[in-house]
Write an enzyme that holds these catalytic residues in place. Structure first.
Site, short mmCIF file in Angstrom:
data_model
loop_
_atom_site.label_atom_id
_atom_site.label_comp_id
_atom_site.label_asym_id
_atom_site.label_seq_id
_atom_site.Cartn_x
_atom_site.Cartn_y
_atom_site.Cartn_z
N LYS A 130 -45.63 26.12 -39.10
CA LYS A 130 -44.77 27.05 -39.34
C LYS A 130 -44.33 27.01 -40.81
CE LYS A 130 -41.56 24.37 -37.06
NZ LYS A 130 -42.22 23.50 -36.48
N THR A 131 -44.47 26.18 -41.71
CA THR A 131 -43.83 26.41 -43.10
C THR A 131 -45.09 27.05 -44.01
OG1 THR A 131 -42.74 24.22 -43.39
CG2 THR A 131 -43.78 25.08 -45.11
N GLU B 56 -38.55 30.38 -41.03
CA GLU B 56 -39.18 29.44 -40.18
C GLU B 56 -38.28 29.00 -39.06
OE1 GLU B 56 -40.83 24.92 -40.75
OE2 GLU B 56 -40.76 26.23 -42.45
#
Length: 455
Positions: free
Chosen positions: A113-114, A157
């Site tokens: 995600k990051t 995110e």
């Protein structure tokens, strides 16, 4: 939210929201357990940051108190808010409020995600679109995890760990993968699927879900959604809508070729590893779904050069490179170790691994040990508890036993302060050392480099 107070303001998610509110003109205050570079970055924006948690840190005229799921019920500032009748707002609700009136892209998945959020933030900025963004890690400096931009796109995110991603209503959502994790909150894969289905159901009418065609969990999610939302798949699978036809390692970079709407695009991803290349293609597909020309976005993705703790080079001493990896789930560990193996050539890979959470170690300790077998040698530290209390019988020994059973060379170190000397004693010129885990193992990089320089 004109005078918010954040409990745990130094956290990755909390600090980003605080930063954006400050940039929008709010009078922001908060507290955190200890001093940090993030606290200093917030102060530079005019945010009041108290160290430690105490009732006097909460101003009587605060408009709300923002908390994350990690804040315990007995926190004194939370108790004081109840006494004063100040509304308590969950971090996810605060982030959802920041996205109102904009065109959100929400990036979800068990892993990646990051990185994917960061790739979108950097590439859209490179194109001059001035996005706002909130990321779970710093791009290149403390406090760079969030920005209020002048454009109409907001990249965020979306955290599934506590189901808080159900609060968002994105125009485009990305699901990178779906696996069982966060065992304190999810009892089964069915619960995980249901949670991701709810997230997908929040996409605004006419919006798009971008989802992996390669990960079985993501494919199962697509099957369960059964056309209820417009879906674009991406990956190396032959039936992917955005198909990756080549990922060619080029040292610490990759050259990626993908076909989107019949158009072949070849571009550079400036970080190593097939998984990061696929994250970039997810970002490409999401941008295209938002109406951004893929031929412009693809080369802009090369501007992304990494995010802190995601295979971040910390330095070199005595011919040994020290790299920091946030990987803490077996899938992530395997992906990062395979990426480093592809980039390292004949160099040895040594790992200092710190397990994260007792619950995760209890459920996935065997798989963590098997992942460490990909390294030439490893040092395993005690479990970093984070928000959890110990579980009887659950220690890092579960990982060590599994690693040794898989043929790995593993050394247990129970005193973290001793690990720089241990790993420096193992390292030889040309080796790569990875500090790996989501806890404070990241602090060891400079200490290892200092120890190596003394040899």
């Amino acid at each position: 939210m004109d005078r918010p107070h954040f409990i745990g303001i130094g956290g990755a998610g909390m600090s980003g929201i605080a930063k954006i509110l400050a940039q929008r003109g709010a009078e922001v205050a908060g507290s955190d357990a200890k001093e940090s570079a993030t606290a200093e970055a917030l102060r530079a924006l005019g945010v009041t940051v108290h160290i430690g948690h105490a009732t006097e840190h909460l101003a009587d005229d605060a408009s709300c108190v923002v908390v994350s799921s990690a804040i315990r019920k007995d926190n004194p500032e939370l108790a004081r808010a109840a006494e004063l009748g100040i509304p308590v707002v969950h971090r996810s609700d605060a982030l959802a409020a920041l996205m109102e009136g904009l065109r959100p892209i929400a990036v979800a998945g068990t892993h990646g995600k990051t990185t994917t959020t960061s790739m979108l933030a950097v590439s859209l900025s490179e194109l001059g679109l001035q996005p706002s963004y909130a990321i779970g890690g710093d791009l290149d400096a403390p406090g760079s995890n969030a920005l209020h931009g002048e454009g109409d796109i907001f990249v965020a995110e979306a955290d599934e760990s506590d189901r808080s991603f159900h609060k968002y209503a994105p125009e485009v959502a990305i699901v990178l993968n779906v696996e069982l994790d966060h065992h304190a909150n999810y009892a089964s894969m069915d619960e995980i699927y249901e949670s991701f289905e709810t997230f997908a159901g929040k996409i605004v009418p006419g919006g798009t879900l971008v989802v992996s065609a390669d990960h079985e969990g993501a494919r199962e999610l697509t099957r369960r959604l059964a056309g209820s939302v417009k879906t674009v798949t991406y990956g190396e699978a032959g039936d992917a809508d955005v198909r990756v036809t080549a990922v060619v390692p080029q040292g610490l970079k990759s050259r990626v070729t993908a076909v989107l709407d019949g158009q072949e695009l070849t571009f550079t991803v400036s970080v190593p590893g097939r998984h990061y290349a696929l994250n970039a293609v997810a970002a490409l597909a999401a941008g295209a779904a938002l109406g951004i020309p893929a031929a412009e976005l693809a080369p802009a993705l090369a501007a992304y050069t990494g995010v802190k703790r995601r295979l971040q080079l910390k330095g070199e001493a005595a011919g040994v490179q020290v790299i920091d990896s946030y990987a803490h789930h077996p899938t992530e560990m395997t992906a990062d170790l395979e990426a480093m193996r592809a980039a390292a050539g004949d160099s040895r890979i040594l790992v200092v691994f710190q397990p994260h959470l007792f619950s995760r170690t209890q459920e996935l300790g065997k798989e963590m040990g098997q992942a460490l077998a990909l390294a030439d040698a490893s040092v395993v530290l005690d479990i970093y508890p984070a928000r959890e209390d110990p579980i009887p019988g659950v220690t890092s020994e579960l990982i060590i036993e599994a690693a040794r059973a898989a043929g790995a060379d593993v050394t247990a170190v129970h005193d973290k302060a001793e690990s720089p000397a241990v790993i420096a004693g193992m390292a030889k010129p040309g080796d790569l050392v990875l500090t790996m885990g989501a806890g404070d193992v990241t602090d060891l990089g400079p200490l290892i480099l200092d120890r190596l320089s003394q040899q």
